[in-house]
Design a protein around this motif. Structure first.
Motif, PDB file in Angstrom:
ATOM      1  N   PRO A  84      63.905   5.657 -10.642  1.00 54.44           N
ATOM      2  CA  PRO A  84      64.776   5.952  -9.479  1.00 54.44           C
ATOM      3  C   PRO A  84      63.952   6.729  -8.427  1.00 54.44           C
ATOM      4  O   PRO A  84      64.539   6.415  -7.199  1.00 54.44           O
ATOM      5  CB  PRO A  84      65.849   6.460 -10.196  1.00 54.44           C
ATOM      6  N   ILE A  85      63.072   7.200  -8.549  1.00 50.75           N
ATOM      7  CA  ILE A  85      62.474   8.055  -7.655  1.00 50.75           C
ATOM      8  C   ILE A  85      61.454   7.004  -6.726  1.00 50.75           C
ATOM      9  O   ILE A  85      61.592   7.058  -5.554  1.00 50.75           O
ATOM     10  CB  ILE A  85      61.394   8.958  -8.173  1.00 50.75           C
ATOM     11  N   ALA A  86      61.042   5.883  -7.422  1.00 47.71           N
ATOM     12  CA  ALA A  86      60.032   4.937  -6.713  1.00 47.71           C
ATOM     13  C   ALA A  86      60.976   4.261  -6.011  1.00 47.71           C
ATOM     14  O   ALA A  86      60.803   3.752  -4.711  1.00 47.71           O
ATOM     15  CB  ALA A  86      59.353   4.188  -7.779  1.00 47.71           C
ATOM     16  N   PHE A  87      62.379   3.936  -6.352  1.00 44.99           N
ATOM     17  CA  PHE A  87      62.983   2.983  -5.694  1.00 44.99           C
ATOM     18  C   PHE A  87      63.923   3.913  -4.445  1.00 44.99           C
ATOM     19  O   PHE A  87      64.347   3.121  -3.535  1.00 44.99           O
ATOM     20  CB  PHE A  87      64.346   2.135  -6.665  1.00 44.99           C
ATOM     21  N   LEU A  88      64.139   5.071  -4.882  1.00 48.70           N
ATOM     22  CA  LEU A  88      64.485   5.866  -3.665  1.00 48.70           C
ATOM     23  C   LEU A  88      63.479   5.768  -2.433  1.00 48.70           C
ATOM     24  O   LEU A  88      64.058   5.563  -0.917  1.00 48.70           O
ATOM     25  CB  LEU A  88      64.518   7.304  -3.910  1.00 48.70           C
ATOM     26  N   GLU A  97      52.159  11.313 -15.843  1.00 49.07           N
ATOM     27  CA  GLU A  97      50.897  10.083 -15.931  1.00 49.07           C
ATOM     28  C   GLU A  97      51.605   8.802 -15.226  1.00 49.07           C
ATOM     29  O   GLU A  97      50.777   8.020 -14.379  1.00 49.07           O
ATOM     30  CB  GLU A  97      50.836   9.890 -17.555  1.00 49.07           C
ATOM     31  N   TYR A  98      52.855   8.211 -15.424  1.00 49.16           N
ATOM     32  CA  TYR A  98      53.223   6.940 -15.058  1.00 49.16           C
ATOM     33  C   TYR A  98      53.532   7.118 -13.452  1.00 49.16           C
ATOM     34  O   TYR A  98      53.241   6.401 -12.695  1.00 49.16           O
ATOM     35  CB  TYR A  98      54.802   6.795 -15.715  1.00 49.16           C
ATOM     36  N   PHE A  99      54.091   8.149 -13.121  1.00 45.99           N
ATOM     37  CA  PHE A  99      54.490   8.429 -11.604  1.00 45.99           C
ATOM     38  C   PHE A  99      53.262   8.391 -10.672  1.00 45.99           C
ATOM     39  O   PHE A  99      53.185   7.861  -9.730  1.00 45.99           O
ATOM     40  CB  PHE A  99      55.293   9.698 -11.548  1.00 45.99           C
ATOM     41  N   GLY A 100      52.130   9.135 -11.178  1.00 46.58           N
ATOM     42  CA  GLY A 100      50.908   9.353 -10.575  1.00 46.58           C
ATOM     43  C   GLY A 100      50.215   7.818 -10.171  1.00 46.58           C
ATOM     44  O   GLY A 100      49.454   7.897  -9.402  1.00 46.58           O
ATOM     45  N   VAL A 101      50.689   6.900 -10.690  1.00 44.61           N
ATOM     46  CA  VAL A 101      49.943   5.517 -10.604  1.00 44.61           C
ATOM     47  C   VAL A 101      50.958   4.675  -9.653  1.00 44.61           C
ATOM     48  O   VAL A 101      50.422   4.071  -8.698  1.00 44.61           O
ATOM     49  CB  VAL A 101      49.669   4.845 -11.996  1.00 44.61           C
ATOM     50  N   ILE A 102      52.180   4.643 -10.036  1.00 42.03           N
ATOM     51  CA  ILE A 102      53.057   3.802  -9.337  1.00 42.03           C
ATOM     52  C   ILE A 102      53.372   4.115  -8.011  1.00 42.03           C
ATOM     53  O   ILE A 102      53.778   3.382  -7.064  1.00 42.03           O
ATOM     54  CB  ILE A 102      54.312   3.386 -10.124  1.00 42.03           C
ATOM     55  N   ILE A 103      53.222   5.396  -7.509  1.00 39.71           N
ATOM     56  CA  ILE A 103      53.574   5.989  -6.419  1.00 39.71           C
ATOM     57  C   ILE A 103      52.437   5.037  -5.194  1.00 39.71           C
ATOM     58  O   ILE A 103      53.166   5.132  -4.037  1.00 39.71           O
ATOM     59  CB  ILE A 103      53.296   7.098  -6.205  1.00 39.71           C
ATOM     60  N   TYR A 104      51.398   4.756  -5.707  1.00 40.90           N
ATOM     61  CA  TYR A 104      50.658   3.902  -4.645  1.00 40.90           C
ATOM     62  C   TYR A 104      51.108   2.476  -4.447  1.00 40.90           C
ATOM     63  O   TYR A 104      50.607   1.801  -3.444  1.00 40.90           O
ATOM     64  CB  TYR A 104      49.147   4.141  -5.041  1.00 40.90           C
ATOM     65  N   ALA A 110      50.105  -1.638 -14.082  1.00 43.57           N
ATOM     66  CA  ALA A 110      50.535  -3.165 -13.940  1.00 43.57           C
ATOM     67  C   ALA A 110      51.604  -3.154 -13.061  1.00 43.57           C
ATOM     68  O   ALA A 110      51.569  -3.986 -12.062  1.00 43.57           O
ATOM     69  CB  ALA A 110      50.864  -3.378 -15.302  1.00 43.57           C
ATOM     70  N   THR A 111      52.233  -2.286 -13.088  1.00 44.99           N
ATOM     71  CA  THR A 111      53.700  -2.061 -12.063  1.00 44.99           C
ATOM     72  C   THR A 111      53.125  -2.073 -10.696  1.00 44.99           C
ATOM     73  O   THR A 111      53.599  -2.907  -9.800  1.00 44.99           O
ATOM     74  CB  THR A 111      54.669  -1.029 -12.508  1.00 44.99           C
ATOM     75  N   SER A 112      52.306  -1.073 -10.255  1.00 47.79           N
ATOM     76  CA  SER A 112      51.903  -0.903  -9.114  1.00 47.79           C
ATOM     77  C   SER A 112      51.122  -2.364  -8.528  1.00 47.79           C
ATOM     78  O   SER A 112      51.179  -2.523  -7.282  1.00 47.79           O
ATOM     79  CB  SER A 112      50.809   0.327  -9.019  1.00 47.79           C
ATOM     80  N   ILE A 113      50.255  -2.799  -9.282  1.00 48.27           N
ATOM     81  CA  ILE A 113      49.362  -3.928  -8.699  1.00 48.27           C
ATOM     82  C   ILE A 113      50.535  -5.186  -8.538  1.00 48.27           C
ATOM     83  O   ILE A 113      50.589  -5.984  -7.607  1.00 48.27           O
ATOM     84  CB  ILE A 113      48.561  -4.482  -9.800  1.00 48.27           C
ATOM     85  N   SER A 114      51.660  -4.992  -9.210  1.00 46.64           N
ATOM     86  CA  SER A 114      52.606  -6.256  -9.228  1.00 46.64           C
ATOM     87  C   SER A 114      53.392  -6.077  -7.755  1.00 46.64           C
ATOM     88  O   SER A 114      53.861  -6.818  -7.073  1.00 46.64           O
ATOM     89  CB  SER A 114      53.733  -6.279 -10.224  1.00 46.64           C
ATOM     90  N   TYR A 115      53.918  -4.711  -7.487  1.00 46.02           N
ATOM     91  CA  TYR A 115      54.410  -4.400  -6.376  1.00 46.02           C
ATOM     92  C   TYR A 115      53.478  -4.858  -4.986  1.00 46.02           C
ATOM     93  O   TYR A 115      53.926  -5.416  -4.085  1.00 46.02           O
ATOM     94  CB  TYR A 115      54.469  -3.009  -6.009  1.00 46.02           C
ATOM     95  N   ALA A 116      52.164  -4.508  -5.264  1.00 45.51           N
ATOM     96  CA  ALA A 116      51.264  -4.755  -4.152  1.00 45.51           C
ATOM     97  C   ALA A 116      51.294  -6.443  -3.971  1.00 45.51           C
ATOM     98  O   ALA A 116      51.269  -6.891  -2.833  1.00 45.51           O
ATOM     99  CB  ALA A 116      49.951  -4.480  -4.488  1.00 45.51           C
ATOM    100  N   SER A 117      51.174  -7.071  -4.983  1.00 47.54           N
ATOM    101  CA  SER A 117      51.273  -8.747  -4.850  1.00 47.54           C
ATOM    102  C   SER A 117      52.536  -9.145  -4.407  1.00 47.54           C
ATOM    103  O   SER A 117      52.492 -10.206  -3.492  1.00 47.54           O
ATOM    104  CB  SER A 117      51.124  -9.257  -6.252  1.00 47.54           C
ATOM    105  N   CYS A 118      53.792  -8.459  -4.308  1.00 45.42           N
ATOM    106  CA  CYS A 118      54.918  -9.038  -3.734  1.00 45.42           C
ATOM    107  C   CYS A 118      54.800  -8.632  -2.321  1.00 45.42           C
ATOM    108  O   CYS A 118      55.210  -9.449  -1.459  1.00 45.42           O
ATOM    109  CB  CYS A 118      56.110  -8.103  -4.267  1.00 45.42           C
ATOM    110  N   GLY A 119      54.442  -7.508  -1.730  1.00 47.00           N
ATOM    111  CA  GLY A 119      54.341  -6.923  -0.493  1.00 47.00           C
ATOM    112  C   GLY A 119      53.476  -7.967   0.163  1.00 47.00           C
ATOM    113  O   GLY A 119      53.737  -8.272   1.384  1.00 47.00           O
ATOM    114  N   LEU A 120      52.342  -8.234  -0.437  1.00 44.94           N
ATOM    115  CA  LEU A 120      51.329  -8.970   0.361  1.00 44.94           C
ATOM    116  C   LEU A 120      51.554 -10.340   0.418  1.00 44.94           C
ATOM    117  O   LEU A 120      51.173 -11.173   1.332  1.00 44.94           O
ATOM    118  CB  LEU A 120      49.923  -9.073  -0.565  1.00 44.94           C
ATOM    119  N   TYR A 121      52.456 -11.087  -0.514  1.00 46.74           N
ATOM    120  CA  TYR A 121      52.941 -12.294  -0.539  1.00 46.74           C
ATOM    121  C   TYR A 121      53.925 -12.523   0.700  1.00 46.74           C
ATOM    122  O   TYR A 121      53.873 -13.542   1.568  1.00 46.74           O
ATOM    123  CB  TYR A 121      53.738 -12.854  -1.664  1.00 46.74           C
TER     124      TYR A 121
END
Length: 447
Positions: free
Chosen positions: A59-63, A136-143, A199-210
């Motif tokens: 929910p933080i990431a999606f906010l 640990e999880y938040f520190g990665v997906i924030i990027y 894995a989640t962070s890289i998938s977000y990046a792929s979506c934005g780049l597409y």
């Protein structure tokens, strides 16, 4: 503009809704796998606390990323109406301003998230043994969040162009990539929550780049033109007024998550947070067809409102509600008969398997009627009427569900949390019916 965009004002409404809603539904279904796959894999390979940690962090990431979603929905409403009125230049300028706003605000919020990560996680319910795993999880997906914000901005804008299939592809790519990377990072590399976040962070990046690729290619007519990056006060104001509805809605959802996690932890501990984590993922996935109908509704309604074709607008409202309600009923029946099988996908923990089925059934009770809420709010967004759209958007999460989720558990324990969902759905649906009926009678008279 494109022939496909002009079709929004001429083709049969039923055909248009299917053409717009089907790709949106598939896209949302697949995109929701980003969250579901993480939950399944960490639940099976890491443990119950990992499910609770994801429930707190996402929910933080999606906010943060909802900034992009709000800018996208607000801008797409302007673009749809501009195309319907034949004002292409306004559509181009709006798009340029969308890009600028999304990039600036997303990066700003990521910086804030990095500097205040622990207080933010605590606020959203990362307490006790959940906090270190969530950190640990938040520190990665924030990027990856700025990429997600750009993707959520671009997706409704692509649909406003009349190209729903490309919007669907943009949501499918990261979901498939996330599944593959989760297996590699968690199962084979044994990177735990850090691997799930990567894995989640890289998938977000792929979506934005597409989506960036789409707007830079010949497939899009809403080109990225540097001169349109300069913010125009009038356009920005209109984007914020309309997109603010979605941002405030996500803000209300975030406040709701704070209240929910407080009540869940107080009356049921970490296990109840994990129970809701499973229910929430099932909701995201199973309600995708209903959400797809509301997303498909927006460009069709917006174009015809701009073209002053009131009869087509009324038909779009009616058919969207019918289609969505039928889908909602099917979803509820499926949950009714297969709730235990669904939960087995996420975990084999005996406590979760015992407590989740009854809670999930209660939460889904009002699913057949929720389309009215979504279409009511979507209509006013499509029409450029920010205040009623904001009011209807806040009905469920803000006005009803937050206080219910806080007060009912005081008297009924953890069951009060689950019953707050259908009660809020029914109350908000009744009010939406009254507001939308009044609007149709007043402002959508035959022309």
């Amino acid at each position: 503009m494109t022939e496909l965009a002009n079709d929004l004002g001429t083709q049969k409404i039923s055909n248009l809704l299917i053409k717009q809603a089907a790709p949106a539904t598939i896209g949302i279904l697949v995109m929701s796998l980003n969250m579901i796959v993480d939950t399944i894999f960490v639940g099976q390979w890491i443990g119950v606390l990992a499910i609770a940690a994801i429930t707190v962090v996402l929910p933080i990431a999606f906010l943060i990323s909802s900034i992009g979603m709000g800018i996208g929905i607000g801008g797409s409403s302007i673009i749809s109406r501009a195309l319907g009125a034949g004002k292409s230049e306004k559509a181009f300028l709006t798009f340029g301003n969308q890009v600028s706003l999304t990039v600036i605000l997303a990066i700003l919020f990521v910086i804030i998230g990095n500097f205040f990560s622990v207080p933010i996680l605590n606020l959203f319910g990362a307490k006790g043994d959940i906090l270190p795993i969530a950190s640990e999880y938040f520190g990665v997906i924030i990027y990856g969040v700025p990429f997600l914000a750009f993707a959520m901005m671009g997706n409704p804008t692509i649909r406003a162009e009349g190209k729903p299939k490309f919007a669907m592809y943009a949501m499918m790519i990261p979901a498939v990539l996330n599944i593959v990377l989760d297996v590699i990072f968690i199962k084979f590399f044994n990177w735990g929550m850090w691997g799930a976040g990567l894995a989640t962070s890289i998938s977000y990046a792929s979506c934005g780049l597409y989506i960036l690729y789409f707007f830079l290619s010949s497939k899009s007519e809403l080109k990225i033109i540097p001169k349109n990056f300069k913010l125009d006060g009038k356009i920005v104001r209109e984007i914020v007024e309309l997109g603010g509805v979605s941002i405030v809605r996500q803000g209300a959802i975030s406040i709701l998550m704070i209240v929910l996690n407080y009540s869940l932890f107080k009356y049921g501990g970490e296990i109840s947070i994990a129970v809701f984590g499973i229910i929430n993922r099932v909701m995201m996935f199973s309600l995708s067809p209903v959400m797809g109908v509301s997303q498909g509704f927006l460009p069709v309604a917006g174009y015809n409102i701009g073209a002053n074709k009131n009869e087509r607008v009324k038909e779009t409202i009616k058919k969207s509600i019918i289609y969505g309600s039928v889908l909602g009923t099917i979803i509820f029946i499926t949950i009714l008969f297969f709730k235990e099988e669904v939960i087995w996908i996420f975990t084999n923990d005996a406590i979760l398997l015992a407590e989740t089925p009854s809670a999930m059934l209660i939460v889904f009770l009002a699913t057949p009627v929720i389309t009215m809420q979504l279409i009511g709010s979507a209509y006013f967004q499509a029409a450029g009427k920010a205040l009623p759209a904001l009011f209807l958007t806040l009905l469920k999460q803000g006005i009803f569900l937050i206080p219910l989720a806080y007060f009912l558990p005081k008297y009924y324990g953890i069951s009060g949390v689950w019953w707050s969902f259908p009660i809020a759905d029914v109350l908000s649906t009744l009010i939406t019916i009254l507001v939308l009926k009044r609007e149709v009678n007043r402002n959508l008279k035959s022309t």
